[in-house]
Motif scaffolding. Structure first.
Motif, mmCIF file in Angstrom:
data_model
loop_
_atom_site.group_PDB
_atom_site.id
_atom_site.type_symbol
_atom_site.label_atom_id
_atom_site.label_comp_id
_atom_site.label_asym_id
_atom_site.label_seq_id
_atom_site.Cartn_x
_atom_site.Cartn_y
_atom_site.Cartn_z
ATOM 1 N N ALA A 166 0.842 -1.206 0.000
ATOM 2 C CA ALA A 166 0.000 0.000 0.000
ATOM 3 C C ALA A 166 0.869 1.245 0.000
ATOM 4 O O ALA A 166 0.624 2.191 -0.757
ATOM 5 C CB ALA A 166 -0.922 -0.020 1.212
ATOM 6 N N ASN A 167 1.878 1.262 0.855
ATOM 7 C CA ASN A 167 2.761 2.425 0.888
ATOM 8 C C ASN A 167 3.489 2.606 -0.436
ATOM 9 O O ASN A 167 3.632 3.718 -0.948
ATOM 10 C CB ASN A 167 3.789 2.268 2.012
ATOM 11 N N LEU A 168 3.947 1.496 -1.008
ATOM 12 C CA LEU A 168 4.677 1.564 -2.271
ATOM 13 C C LEU A 168 3.777 2.048 -3.412
ATOM 14 O O LEU A 168 4.199 2.834 -4.271
ATOM 15 C CB LEU A 168 5.273 0.190 -2.599
ATOM 16 N N LYS A 169 2.520 1.597 -3.400
ATOM 17 C CA LYS A 169 1.598 2.029 -4.447
ATOM 18 C C LYS A 169 1.304 3.517 -4.347
ATOM 19 O O LYS A 169 1.241 4.227 -5.366
ATOM 20 C CB LYS A 169 0.305 1.224 -4.351
ATOM 21 N N LEU A 170 1.139 3.995 -3.122
ATOM 22 C CA LEU A 170 0.834 5.412 -2.939
ATOM 23 C C LEU A 170 1.997 6.291 -3.378
ATOM 24 O O LEU A 170 1.820 7.237 -4.146
ATOM 25 C CB LEU A 170 0.494 5.683 -1.466
ATOM 26 N N ILE A 171 3.196 6.003 -2.877
ATOM 27 C CA ILE A 171 4.329 6.858 -3.243
ATOM 28 C C ILE A 171 4.623 6.750 -4.732
ATOM 29 O O ILE A 171 5.024 7.723 -5.378
ATOM 30 C CB ILE A 171 5.566 6.510 -2.392
ATOM 31 N N SER A 172 4.377 5.567 -5.326
ATOM 32 C CA SER A 172 4.567 5.418 -6.773
ATOM 33 C C SER A 172 3.577 6.281 -7.531
ATOM 34 O O SER A 172 3.921 6.953 -8.518
ATOM 35 C CB SER A 172 4.418 3.942 -7.168
ATOM 36 N N ALA A 173 2.294 6.298 -7.064
ATOM 37 C CA ALA A 173 1.281 7.128 -7.732
ATOM 38 C C ALA A 173 1.619 8.602 -7.619
ATOM 39 O O ALA A 173 1.451 9.375 -8.573
ATOM 40 C CB ALA A 173 -0.090 6.830 -7.142
ATOM 41 N N LEU A 174 2.093 9.028 -6.441
ATOM 42 C CA LEU A 174 2.439 10.433 -6.252
ATOM 43 C C LEU A 174 3.642 10.829 -7.111
ATOM 44 O O LEU A 174 3.697 11.944 -7.645
ATOM 45 C CB LEU A 174 2.737 10.705 -4.767
ATOM 46 N N LEU A 175 4.603 9.924 -7.231
ATOM 47 C CA LEU A 175 5.799 10.245 -8.001
ATOM 48 C C LEU A 175 5.534 10.227 -9.502
ATOM 49 O O LEU A 175 6.125 11.024 -10.255
ATOM 50 C CB LEU A 175 6.917 9.253 -7.660
#
Length: 924
Positions: free
Chosen positions: A675-684
């Motif tokens: 979940a954390n990886l998906k969020l930061i990936s989406a933001l980046l």
């Protein structure tokens, strides 16, 4: 005296007087005898020389040498023992006649240049004595007597005497005196030896016997015949030895008896210790069983109660009669009260067992306290009480601690004050006592105007299951656990709690806490620059509430004028008017409308403070009179937001950047939580050209060896290889030795940033990631990849919303918080929530296995809870996140699964509620 023994003292005192007296007497008599012998020789010589001088007168006159020789020769022979030579000299000092030859006659003469003395003279040189006597005629003596002739002597006679025999005799006399002295000393020594035999030897013997008695030989006795006082001393020492022997026997008997009694006592104590140990184990077992029973029962009771409360609320949403609504509201209220009691019992059992874990997270201090006041305001306003909150402006906005427990303590104290107060105020104040670096000490005070507490009742106040007295307990209800839980919570947070109270005059409860300040971004601040120098008329009937409101409005730069009631003829005009309605007065709708019409004539913008018990009035005023309404007690953030958004000349509102222009950066993001990886990936992906993701540090290091990156975002806690180790390895690679590595962690302590920077990280981000902070990091560390003008786009995102979404710990799913954490993308928020829901069955299975003890160890459970904690941080599930944080902290501190059974049961319930509640958001 103590340096010498008795023998030496006896010898010294015996011989010293004899020696001194003998020396004095010998010296005295030897000196006298010595001089007497010399005097005798002198007199003998005079008795020779004077008659010879008279007898030699005629011969010298007649110049008859033969006659004079016969005379002196006869005298010489008669005294030959000591006379060496006799010579007669004329008046010219010439030798006239001598009795025998002398080798040096010059030594016998007078000096030639001096007249011959008329008296006998003597001259002593060594062992030689020379006597000279003048030879004077009878007529010459008469002439000399008359003074007619200065040289009346016819000549003179000289006799040389030998003193060798005299010296020998003198030495003999001295030697005799020495012999007498030695004889006296010898005689004294004999007497001293006898004295030592009769006195000192018995005394030494008695000393040795006394020394043996001192060493414990009480059977020895002094034997032998002694004289006088020594015999008396001997008898006394023997009697003392007998007494000591008898005392020793008696003492030994007493010691044996005491030892026997002590042995019996120790045996009894050992038996009692064993009994106490058994009783202690039984008590501990009983306490454990009680804690388990309370935890299990509270869990079992909460589950049906949550169903009762939930379905009651659902039924209240349907169409019901007034009686049915009233019944259901009563059921809901009773169920909530019962749930509160059960929660108190659970907290008390956790505190008693030492299993209540505290959080350390950053939070908005004022907003957290305002939430407590807002929740308690309805109860206070129903009784007509005014509630105020005054916070020291020197207190930092963001602090690190356990906000839920601080709220629990404050809620308990405020709730008690409301419960025991019938009229007046409930005043809450927080002051900054001290500040040292990032550690601040705060003092909370809750004052009321209630019934007060007597000194006798104060002593019982912090005891479990007790209140001030039985009558109050019957009147006001409650479990009596609230203050006990409050005291234990404050103590566990490192503070202290106490109170001051006077009967019928109110009470003041106070407690202190030590918290850490933080510079981490909390909820967005209200842009209040446009309010400076604006004028505001404050109408507040309660003086204490008016003082608090006026203080923080003045701090924001507003010019505040205060009135206690609506003025009838106010001539001044203001930018704003804040009209607060008192909860302790029954104001009719017509009267309130009249007041609103009056104040609208003095200001273009009117804000009405409505008691929380009269929210329907707020809807009517907004629709009928175009005013803003705010619920009392006033939230500072909400009030400033209302004032800032109601101005004649609206300031330009800064909009959040759309990031339509991506930065030319290649970024790698590493996080083990999907979940954390998906969020930061989406933001980046919205902000940079390319994003590479990995789920562990090992893969990230391998990728860094193959490809050059502009920025790397690294999670800290990961399996196999943590973020700090991965950072060190990446810094040694060929392509990314100078690539900035940004730490991404959920730890918000002030010292955590410095620790990670010292460990090798280049910068620091906290979870959940704020978009504007991420954008600032990208621009700061990617300056070499894009134009400097890009930095001017918007590095700081301002949010003017006072209700900037914060986690509500009483909600199962806070969808607004979930949207905020996913950059306001509903689809991304649903995806992250779905990932959480998909992971919950795996967690549920691990938790169930751990509760049934089916081979699940603490490490497996900790990894599962840590992963669930990270996922819940981005999905708007505050209660689930809080429970996970509590369990994770307890497991890290070494708590066993058995000790965490209540929390694990609570986690199961919350995961079930999240699963049920998520269906609504995932289907929409």
């Amino acid at each position: 005296m103590t340096r010498y023994g008795l023998r030496a003292r006896v010898i010294t005192l015996t011989l010293a007087p004899t020696l001194i007296i003998g020396l004095l007497l010998s010296a005295f008599f030897s000196f006298n005898r010595y001089h007497d012998l010399e005097k005798q020789v002198m007199n003998s010589g005079l008795s020779i020389v004077e008659p010879l001088a008279i007898a030699s007168e005629d011969g010298l006159k007649s110049n008859s040498r033969e006659a004079v020789r016969r005379i002196i020769s006869y005298a010489h022979r008669k005294n030959s023992k000591f006379v060496r030579s006799i010579a007669v000299f004329d008046y010219n000092h010439e030798l006239f006649v001598t009795s025998n030859f002398h080798p040096n006659f010059e030594s016998l003469t007078f000096p030639r240049n001096e007249p011959i003395p008329l008296l006998v003279t003597s001259d002593l040189e060594g062992n030689t004595l020379i006597l000279r006597a003048p030879i004077v005629a009878e007529s010459g003596l008469l002439a000399a007597a008359k003074g007619q002739n200065n040289n009346a002597a016819l000549g003179y006679i000289a006799i040389e005497l030998d003193l060798s025999s005299l010296r020998l005799q003198q030495y003999q006399e001295v030697f005799s005196a020495f012999l007498v002295l030695v004889s006296g000393l010898g005689l004294s020594a004999v007497f001293a030896h006898r004295l030592m035999h009769d006195v000192t030897r018995p005394i030494s013997h008695m000393k040795n016997m006394v020394d043996r008695i001192r060493r414990g030989h009480l059977d020895v006795r002094i034997e032998g015949k002694m004289h006088g006082e020594l015999d008396t001393l001997k008898n006394g020492i023997n009697a003392m030895a007998v007494s000591l022997s008898e005392y020793h026997v008696e003492m030994q008997h007493s010691i044996d008896q005491a030892t026997s009694d002590l042995r019996e006592t120790l045996e009894q104590l050992e038996i009692q210790n064993v009994e106490l140990d058994i009783a202690k184990k039984r008590a501990q077992e009983a306490a454990r069983v009680k804690s388990e029973f309370l935890a299990n029962m509270s869990h079992e009771l909460r589950t049906p109660l949550n169903g009762v409360i939930g379905f009651t609320r659902q039924m209240l949403k349907t169409k019901l009669t007034n009686n049915q609504t009233d019944y259901l509201q009563t059921i809901e209220k009773s169920a909530n009260n019962l749930l509160s009691i059960i929660n108190d019992i659970l907290d008390f059992s956790k505190l008693e067992a030492g299993k209540l874990a505290l959080e350390n997270i950053p939070f908005d201090f004022q907003e957290s306290l305002e939430e407590v006041v807002s929740l308690q305001a309805t109860s206070a306003h129903e009784k007509g009480l005014e509630v105020t909150l005054k916070i020291d402006p020197k207190i930092p906005v963001g602090v690190v601690g356990d906000p839920l427990r601080i709220q629990q303590v404050l809620t308990n104290l405020v709730g008690n004050s409301i419960k025991f107060t019938e009229r007046g105020n409930i005043d809450i104040s927080v002051e900054l006592r001290s500040q040292k670096e990032d550690l601040i000490e705060l003092q909370f005070m809750v004052r009321d105007t209630g019934i007060g507490i007597s000194e006798r009742q104060q002593a019982q106040l912090f005891q479990a299951f007790s209140q001030a007295d039985a009558s109050i307990s019957r009147r006001y209800g409650g479990t009596g656990l609230g203050l006990v839980i409050t005291q234990k919570l404050v103590g566990q947070m490192g503070g202290e709690i106490s109170l001051t109270s006077r009967l019928h005059q109110g009470s003041t409860f106070w407690f202190t806490l030590k918290l850490h300040s933080t510079d981490m971004p909390v909820n967005g601040l209200v842009e209040a620059q446009s309010l400076k120098q604006r004028t505001l008329l404050l109408i507040e009937p309660n003086m204490q509430a008016a003082s608090v409101i006026q203080q923080y409005l003045t701090q924001e730069g507003l010019n505040v004028t205060y009135r206690s009631s609506v003025p009838d003829d106010e001539e001044n005009c203001y930018d704003y008017i804040l009209l607060n309605l008192a909860p302790n007065k029954t104001n009719s709708l017509e009267q309130v409308e009249i007041w609103v019409q009056q104040v609208k004539q003095c200001a273009p913008h009117v804000v009405v403070g409505i008691p929380s018990t009269n929210l329907a009035l707020a809807d009517h005023l907004i629709q009928a009179h175009d005013v803003d309404c705010i619920t009392k007690p006033l939230s500072r953030r909400k009030l400033l937001h209302i004032l800032a958004t109601n101005q004649d000349a609206r300031p330009i509102v800064e909009h959040e950047p759309t990031y339509s222009e991506t930065l030319p950066l290649v970024v790698m993001a590493v996080d083990d939580n999907p979940a954390n990886l998906k969020l930061i990936s989406a933001l980046l992906q919205e902000r940079v050209e390319k994003v590479v993701t990995h789920t562990n540090g090992q893969d990230a290091v391998l990728q860094a060896e193959k490809q050059k990156f502009d920025i790397i975002f690294m999670d800290i806690q990961m399996p196999h290889m943590d973020g700090v180790t991965a950072c060190h390895k990446i810094k040694t690679t060929q392509f990314n030795a100078n690539t900035p590595v940004i730490a991404v962690t959920a730890h918000a302590m002030t010292g955590e940033r410095d620790r990670l920077l010292r460990a090798g990280m280049d910068d620091y981000l906290t979870k959940p990631i704020e978009e504007h902070v991420l954008q600032h990091v990208l621009i700061h560390w990617g300056k070499s990849k894009h134009e400097e003008s890009t930095c001017g786009n918007d590095t700081t995102v301002k949010n003017n919303s006072p209700d900037n979404i914060s986690l509500n710990h009483s909600m199962t799913i806070d969808w607004q918080a979930a949207l905020k954490q996913s950059a306001n993308k509903a689809e991304l928020a649903r995806d992250m929530l779905q990932m959480l829901i998909d992971y919950i069955p795996e967690v549920r299975e691990v938790v169930a296995s751990s509760l049934t003890q089916k081979g699940v160890d603490n490490k497996t459970l900790l990894h599962c809870i840590h992963k669930l904690h990270g996922s819940s941080a981005y999905c708007g599930v505050p209660r689930l996140k809080q429970i996970c944080a509590t369990i994770e902290k307890a497991l890290n501190s070494g708590s066993s699964i058995e000790e965490l059974e209540p929390e694990l049961f609570e986690l199961q319930d919350e995961m079930e509620m999240v699963t049920k509640s998520a269906a609504h958001y995932l289907d929409s």
